[in-house]
Design a protein around this motif. Structure first.
Motif, short mmCIF file in Angstrom:
data_model
loop_
_atom_site.label_atom_id
_atom_site.label_comp_id
_atom_site.label_asym_id
_atom_site.label_seq_id
_atom_site.Cartn_x
_atom_site.Cartn_y
_atom_site.Cartn_z
N GLN A 68 -5.24 -2.38 -10.56
CA GLN A 68 -4.33 -2.39 -9.43
C GLN A 68 -4.48 -1.10 -8.64
O GLN A 68 -4.38 -0.01 -9.20
N ALA A 69 -4.74 -1.25 -7.38
CA ALA A 69 -4.99 -0.10 -6.52
C ALA A 69 -3.80 0.15 -5.61
O ALA A 69 -3.53 -0.64 -4.70
N THR A 70 -3.11 1.21 -5.86
CA THR A 70 -1.97 1.52 -4.99
C THR A 70 -2.43 2.04 -3.64
O THR A 70 -1.71 1.91 -2.66
N THR A 71 -3.62 2.61 -3.62
CA THR A 71 -4.15 3.15 -2.37
C THR A 71 -5.58 2.68 -2.17
O THR A 71 -6.38 2.69 -3.11
N MET A 72 -5.87 2.26 -0.97
CA MET A 72 -7.24 1.90 -0.59
C MET A 72 -7.63 2.66 0.67
O MET A 72 -6.76 2.96 1.51
N PHE A 73 -8.90 2.94 0.77
CA PHE A 73 -9.41 3.70 1.89
C PHE A 73 -10.49 2.87 2.61
O PHE A 73 -11.25 2.15 1.98
N TRP A 74 -10.56 3.06 3.91
CA TRP A 74 -11.61 2.41 4.70
C TRP A 74 -12.45 3.49 5.38
O TRP A 74 -11.92 4.39 6.04
N TYR A 75 -13.76 3.36 5.18
CA TYR A 75 -14.71 4.30 5.75
C TYR A 75 -15.67 3.56 6.67
O TYR A 75 -15.92 2.37 6.52
N ARG A 76 -16.25 4.33 7.56
CA ARG A 76 -17.29 3.81 8.44
C ARG A 76 -18.52 4.71 8.26
O ARG A 76 -18.40 5.93 8.20
N GLN A 77 -19.68 4.07 8.18
CA GLN A 77 -20.90 4.84 7.97
C GLN A 77 -21.95 4.39 8.96
O GLN A 77 -22.39 3.23 8.97
N PHE A 78 -22.37 5.31 9.83
CA PHE A 78 -23.46 5.04 10.77
C PHE A 78 -24.77 5.33 10.06
O PHE A 78 -24.81 6.12 9.11
N SER B 20 -12.73 1.80 -0.49
CA SER B 20 -12.60 2.34 -1.85
C SER B 20 -11.16 2.16 -2.30
O SER B 20 -10.26 1.96 -1.49
N ALA B 21 -10.96 2.21 -3.60
CA ALA B 21 -9.63 2.00 -4.17
C ALA B 21 -9.34 3.09 -5.19
O ALA B 21 -10.26 3.60 -5.84
N ARG B 22 -8.08 3.42 -5.28
CA ARG B 22 -7.67 4.50 -6.17
C ARG B 22 -6.48 4.06 -7.01
O ARG B 22 -5.59 3.37 -6.52
#
Lengths: 116, 112
Positions: free
Chosen positions: A29-39, A95-97
């Protein structure tokens, strides 16, 4: 180990349409998720942070209305690119934390978005 | 603000040779530093992390990194490169808000 999946892995869409990308934590269970962008040939740029059940927080310069983030459950976060344009073409990674480990992020395999 | 700079966007080594990837950091507080590896079409995988304990950190796949405060560096090494080490490597630093700031990445190619 902790596994994060993303769907779809690749998507091609027409300019002006919206695209939804899903990020799932498969075995935790991920209480926090992040979104990244990669060129291409560049680093990962954090776009936003989403916490389950609350509004996402966006990094400076990221358009909230353009990149809609929803974190409706502890295992799913979605990123919707609204009215996509060719300049939105990129590699999007989530990503998830875990709640108890602030220093470890588990990354998904990424989604390649191409806007024609 | 915390940031990292990776020196060299591309490193080419022979199989069996030393792998050295350079990372310098900037931080007003004791930094928490990370090295990640990204294989083609895959997500990032944590190689190792420095969290203010031992300055020499051992990670997975035979990699290690040494934290040097005097040089503000956190270089990644592996004594003997393997073909499977060909990948993209990212250095990262934890920001004050517990989010990560990444370097530009270094592509490693391994020659047979």
């Amino acid at each position: 180990g902790a596994v994060v999946s993303q769907h779809p892995s690749r998507v091609i869409c027409k300019s002006g349409t919206s695209v939804k990308i899903e990020c799932r934590s498969l075995d935790f269970q991920a209480t926090t998720m992040f979104w990244y962008r990669q060129f291409p040939k560049q680093s990962l740029m954090l776009m936003a942070t989403s916490n389950e059940g609350s509004k996402a927080t966006y990094e400076q310069g990221v358009e909230k209305d353009k990149f809609l983030i929803n974190h409706a459950s502890l295992t799913l976060s979605t990123l919707t690119v609204t009215s996509a344009h060719p300049e939105d073409s990129s590699f999007y990674i989530c990503s998830a934390r875990l709640a108890g480990d602030l220093d470890t992020q588990y990354f998904g395999p990424g989604t390649r978005l191409t806007v024609l | 603000a915390q940031s990292v700079t990776q020196l060299g966007s591309h490193v080419s080594v022979s199989e069996g040779a030393l792998v050295l990837l350079r990372c310098n950091y900037s931080s007003s507080v004791p930094p928490y530093l990370f090295w990640y590896v990204q294989y083609p079409n895959q997500g990032l995988q944590l190689l190792l992390k420095y969290t203010s304990a031992a300055t020499l950190v051992k990670g997975i796949n035979g990699f290690e990194a040494e934290f040097k405060k005097s040089e503000t560096s956190f270089h990644l090494t592996k004594p003997s490169a393997h073909m499977s080490d060909a990948a993209e490597y990212f250095c990262a630093v934890r920001r004050g808000d517990y989010k990560l700031s990444f370097g530009a990445g270094t592509t490693v190619t391994v020659r047979a």
